[in-house]
Design an enzyme around this catalytic site. Structure first.
Site, PDB file in Angstrom:
ATOM      1  N   ASP A  19      -2.715  35.533  26.293  1.00  0.00           N
ATOM      2  CA  ASP A  19      -1.611  36.492  26.382  1.00  0.00           C
ATOM      3  C   ASP A  19      -1.128  36.788  24.968  1.00  0.00           C
ATOM      4  O   ASP A  19      -1.035  35.874  24.129  1.00  0.00           O
ATOM      5  CB  ASP A  19      -0.445  35.906  27.185  1.00  0.00           C
ATOM      6  CG  ASP A  19      -0.719  35.867  28.674  1.00  0.00           C
ATOM      7  OD1 ASP A  19      -1.871  36.099  29.071  1.00  0.00           O
ATOM      8  OD2 ASP A  19       0.225  35.602  29.440  1.00  0.00           O
TER       9      ASP A  19
ATOM     10  N   HIS B   5      -8.261  30.832  26.835  1.00  0.00           N
ATOM     11  CA  HIS B   5      -9.345  30.716  27.799  1.00  0.00           C
ATOM     12  C   HIS B   5     -10.638  31.276  27.216  1.00  0.00           C
ATOM     13  O   HIS B   5     -10.635  31.982  26.196  1.00  0.00           O
ATOM     14  CB  HIS B   5      -8.985  31.474  29.079  1.00  0.00           C
ATOM     15  CG  HIS B   5      -7.811  30.894  29.812  1.00  0.00           C
ATOM     16  ND1 HIS B   5      -7.901  30.397  31.090  1.00  0.00           N
ATOM     17  CD2 HIS B   5      -6.505  30.730  29.437  1.00  0.00           C
ATOM     18  CE1 HIS B   5      -6.705  29.955  31.478  1.00  0.00           C
ATOM     19  NE2 HIS B   5      -5.856  30.158  30.497  1.00  0.00           N
TER      20      HIS B   5
ATOM     21  N   SER C 252       0.421  31.325  18.283  1.00  0.00           N
ATOM     22  CA  SER C 252      -0.315  31.590  17.058  1.00  0.00           C
ATOM     23  C   SER C 252      -1.246  32.773  17.247  1.00  0.00           C
ATOM     24  O   SER C 252      -0.844  33.786  17.821  1.00  0.00           O
ATOM     25  CB  SER C 252      -1.086  30.343  16.627  1.00  0.00           C
ATOM     26  OG  SER C 252      -1.583  30.506  15.324  1.00  0.00           O
TER      27      SER C 252
END
Length: 389
Positions: free
Chosen positions: A161, A232, A358
């Site tokens: 995200d 992911h 980050s």
């Protein structure tokens, strides 16, 4: 006559005593520097000068003409920034995150964080704030399975995200971290030993490519503090090498990324390098201030922001030469097989997590007709498609 004389003598003695006390006080002030001038306080002075400098920079940026990029930081400014003990501060922040909060304090503290950074708790697998014992557990919260569906029609999806900082083709072995500000591909990934079709390569970019019909692409995803902090697998691929670069922990927000050239090469990062159906593929997790902890679930040996590591070095673990089983932490699945070909990851599979937020950088080989379905600055979520053929 005796009584009046005693009163005169007493008054004279009191005056003499007062003068002596005043002179002694003045001498102490002269010797110690106290009394006439306030005691210097370094922290308020540092905050005042730092705030004034940041305000001045903001004023200069607001005065710039539209379309004119801001000036890059000078080597001296970068050196001063890197001299700030951000690694030590990040380790202290990590310990603070691990402190267990009293039950009665969890909701007020976490509610303040949610309000400050706009966290959507309706997506969290556990919405009850009393469940999270400390800030670290809240940062690495899991989501409900249905809120991040994986796009089945796209062979490449977003690994996290966040916000798209930049994307495009890699040209001349230089990659853009934001528009107009580049970094060296070789400095970012480190030396490579592979050969391109058995011949000498003309550039570092060409060294990574496995086919003359392919090109090298990149995409940068910035994770803000309020975003979901796990990352992911963006595709079905195989990780052959983990390369850990100890380094600085400067901020990676877009403003700093536009100011510091090669920011991603200076910061601590973990690069996972391997192959997918179209050739070379890599996913790099870039650390930042208060993000000293980068976890990779299938690699329990990895330890980031450790005092024993020095800046400017890198440390490899070659999965293609390891034949064993690596246990994942509780809640991350069962056992992941590691064979002679490396670690096999499936599209959408949880790979690791940050502490706070980050940047993720994808560098991959794909056919020349590959195109991104993105716009700069857009918000993106795990599982959404990045491009198409």
């Amino acid at each position: 006559m005796a009584a009046p004389l005693r009163r005169v003598i007493c008054r004279a003695a009191r005056r003499s005593s007062s003068v002596f006390c005043l002179n002694s006080c003045q001498q102490r002030c002269l010797h110690t520097g106290r009394g006439f001038l306030p005691r210097p306080r370094p922290l308020p002075l540092l905050l005042l000068t730092g705030g004034g400098y940041l305000g001045y920079r903001h004023y200069k940026r607001s005065r710039q003409e539209d379309g004119v990029p801001p000036p890059l930081a000078t080597p001296t400014q970068v050196a001063l920034y890197r001299s700030i003990p951000t690694r030590l501060l990040s380790r202290a922040w990590g310990r603070l995150n691990g402190l267990e909060l009293p039950t009665w304090l969890r909701k007020p503290v976490l509610s303040l964080y949610i309000w400050t950074f706009g966290v959507n708790m309706q997506e969290a697998a556990v919405e009850d704030l009393h469940h999270y014992r400390n800030l670290g557990e809240f940062f690495s919260r899991r989501l409900k399975p249905a809120v991040r569906p994986v796009c089945a029609s796209s062979f490449l999806i977003s690994p996290a995200d966040g916000r798209i900082l930049h994307f495009g083709r890699v040209k001349n072995s230089e990659v853009e971290q934001v528009k107009g500000v580049t970094y060296s591909l070789e400095n970012f990934l480190g030396p490579q030993t592979r050969q391109n079709n058995g011949s000498c390569s003309s550039s570092f970019r060409d060294l990574l490519l496995t086919s003359p019909d392919s090109d090298l692409y990149h995409v940068v995803v910035y994770l803000a503090p309020g975003d979901y902090h796990c990352f992911h697998s963006p595709a079905d691929w195989r990780v052959e090498l983990r390369r850990h670069f100890p380094g600085s922990l400067m901020s990676v927000n877009p403003g700093v990324a536009r100011w510091v050239k090669e920011l991603f090469c200076l910061n601590e990062r973990v690069a996972l390098i391997g192959q997918w159906q179209h050739g070379f593929f890599s996913l790099t997790a870039v650390g930042a201030t208060n993000v000293g902890s980068i976890r990779v679930y299938f690699d329990q040996e990895l330890q980031t922001n450790a005092p024993r590591y020095r800046k400017g070095s890198f440390h490899d673990r070659n999965y293609s030469t390891v034949c064993d089983q690596v246990l994942k932490p509780a809640g991350e699945g069962d056992v992941l097989s590691v064979d002679r070909g490396g670690v096999a990851l499936q599209k959408g599979e949880a790979v690791g997590e940050f502490n706070l937020g980050s940047t993720i950088v994808l560098l991959f080989e794909a056919p020349k007709d590959f195109s991104f379905d993105l716009t700069p600055g857009q918000r993106i979520r795990v599982g959404e498609g990045l491009g198409s053929l």
